[in-house]
Design a protein around this motif. Structure first.
Motif, short mmCIF file in Angstrom:
data_model
loop_
_atom_site.label_atom_id
_atom_site.label_comp_id
_atom_site.label_asym_id
_atom_site.label_seq_id
_atom_site.Cartn_x
_atom_site.Cartn_y
_atom_site.Cartn_z
N SER A 1 0.84 -1.20 0.00
CA SER A 1 0.00 0.00 0.00
C SER A 1 0.88 1.25 0.00
O SER A 1 2.02 1.23 0.48
CB SER A 1 -0.92 0.01 1.22
OG SER A 1 -0.17 0.26 2.39
N ILE A 2 0.33 2.32 -0.51
CA ILE A 2 1.05 3.59 -0.54
C ILE A 2 1.31 4.06 0.89
O ILE A 2 2.37 4.63 1.18
CB ILE A 2 0.26 4.63 -1.35
CG1 ILE A 2 0.17 4.16 -2.81
CG2 ILE A 2 0.91 6.00 -1.28
CD1 ILE A 2 -0.75 4.96 -3.68
N ILE A 3 0.38 3.80 1.78
CA ILE A 3 0.55 4.19 3.18
C ILE A 3 1.74 3.46 3.79
O ILE A 3 2.55 4.05 4.51
CB ILE A 3 -0.74 3.93 3.98
CG1 ILE A 3 -1.86 4.84 3.48
CG2 ILE A 3 -0.51 4.13 5.47
CD1 ILE A 3 -3.21 4.55 4.06
N ARG A 4 1.86 2.17 3.49
CA ARG A 4 3.00 1.40 4.01
C ARG A 4 4.30 1.93 3.45
O ARG A 4 5.29 2.10 4.17
CB ARG A 4 2.84 -0.08 3.66
CG ARG A 4 4.01 -0.91 4.15
CD ARG A 4 3.86 -2.37 3.81
NE ARG A 4 5.04 -3.09 4.25
CZ ARG A 4 5.48 -4.19 3.69
NH1 ARG A 4 4.80 -4.74 2.70
NH2 ARG A 4 6.57 -4.77 4.13
N ALA B 1 4.94 4.93 2.29
CA ALA B 1 5.21 6.24 2.88
C ALA B 1 5.71 6.07 4.32
O ALA B 1 6.58 6.82 4.77
CB ALA B 1 3.96 7.11 2.85
N GLY B 2 5.17 5.10 5.04
CA GLY B 2 5.63 4.83 6.40
C GLY B 2 7.07 4.37 6.44
O GLY B 2 7.84 4.75 7.33
N PHE C 1 14.44 10.84 3.19
CA PHE C 1 13.65 9.96 2.35
C PHE C 1 12.18 10.39 2.28
O PHE C 1 11.46 9.94 1.40
CB PHE C 1 13.74 8.52 2.86
CG PHE C 1 15.14 7.98 2.82
CD1 PHE C 1 15.69 7.53 1.64
CD2 PHE C 1 15.92 7.95 3.96
CE1 PHE C 1 16.98 7.05 1.58
CE2 PHE C 1 17.21 7.47 3.92
CZ PHE C 1 17.75 7.02 2.73
N GLN C 2 11.75 11.23 3.18
CA GLN C 2 10.34 11.64 3.23
C GLN C 2 9.93 12.49 2.05
O GLN C 2 8.75 12.62 1.76
CB GLN C 2 10.05 12.39 4.53
CG GLN C 2 10.11 11.52 5.75
CD GLN C 2 9.93 12.31 7.03
OE1 GLN C 2 9.54 13.47 6.99
NE2 GLN C 2 10.21 11.69 8.15
#
Length: 168
Positions: free
Chosen positions: A119-122, A124-125, A134-135
Motif C-alpha cells: 500500500s502507498i501508506i505502508r 510512505a511509512g 527519504f520523506q
C-alpha cells in the motif's frame, strides 16, 4: 560651502525624526501582525486538514476488512528472500534508488510483485521511518510501475516514467 546649525531648531528636528521613526515602527508592527495572523490562520487550517486525514487513517486501520489498505492483506507474508524467485531490481522504478531499495528490502519488499501489492501508506511509512532525507520521495506511483515491471511491459513502464519525470 559651510553648514550652520541653528540651535533653536534642533529640538524640533529631533522631535520630527522621532515621530517619523515611531510612525515607521507602528506601520511595521501592523504589517507584521497582519502577516502573522494570516500565517497562523493558514497553519490552523492545515492542522485541521491533517487531523481529518489522521482520523481517516485511524478509521482505515481499525477496519481493515471494510477499507483494505493493502491488496495483499489476505495473502501470506513473504519471507526475506523468496526461494523460487530472485530479488528484482527495484531501482528500475522511477523514484527508487539504491538506498530506498535497501530500505524496501529490509521491510521484506524484494520483488515487483511485492511492491505492486504494497500500500502507498505502508511505503510512505517506510520512507518516514527512514528520516527526512527519504520523506521527500513520493511512492504513489511505485505500485503501478511495479505492476508494469512485473508483467514485463517495459514500453509502458518507460512511457510512465517519462510522464512522471516531465510532471504530467
Amino acid at each position: 560651502m559651510s553648514f550652520q546649525i541653528d540651535l533653536q531648531s534642533l529640538p524640533v528636528v529631533a522631535a520630527e525624526i522621532f515621530l517619523l521613526l515611531c510612525l515607521a515602527a507602528l506601520i511595521g508592527w501592523l504589517f507584521a501582525r497582519f502577516i502573522i495572523k494570516r500565517r497562523m490562520r493558514n497553519l490552523r487550517e492545515l492542522i485541521e486538514e491533517k487531523k481529518f486525514e489522521l482520523a481517516e487513517y485511524r478509521t482505515l486501520m481499525k477496519n481493515p476488512v471494510e477499507y483494505p489498505i493493502a491488496t495483499n492483506a489476505s495473502k501470506t507474508v513473504y519471507p526475506d528472500t523468496s526461494p523460487d524467485h530472485e530479488p528484482d531490481d527495484l531501482k528500475l522504478i522511477e523514484g527508487i534508488g539504491p538506498k530506498i531499495e535497501e530500505l524496501l528490502n529490509k521491510e521484506g519488499i524484494h520483488t515487483y510483485e511485492q511492491l505492486s501489492e504494497a500500500s502507498i501508506i505502508r511505503l510512505a511509512g517506510i520512507l518516514k521511518k527512514a528520516g527526512p532525507r527519504f520523506q521527500i520521495h513520493d511512492p504513489s506511483s511505485w505500485p503501478k510501475q511495479a505492476i508494469l515491471a512485473r508483467d514485463k511491459n517495459w514500453e509502458a513502464l518507460d512511457q510512465l516514467k517519462i510522464e512522471l519525470i516531465s510532471g504530467k
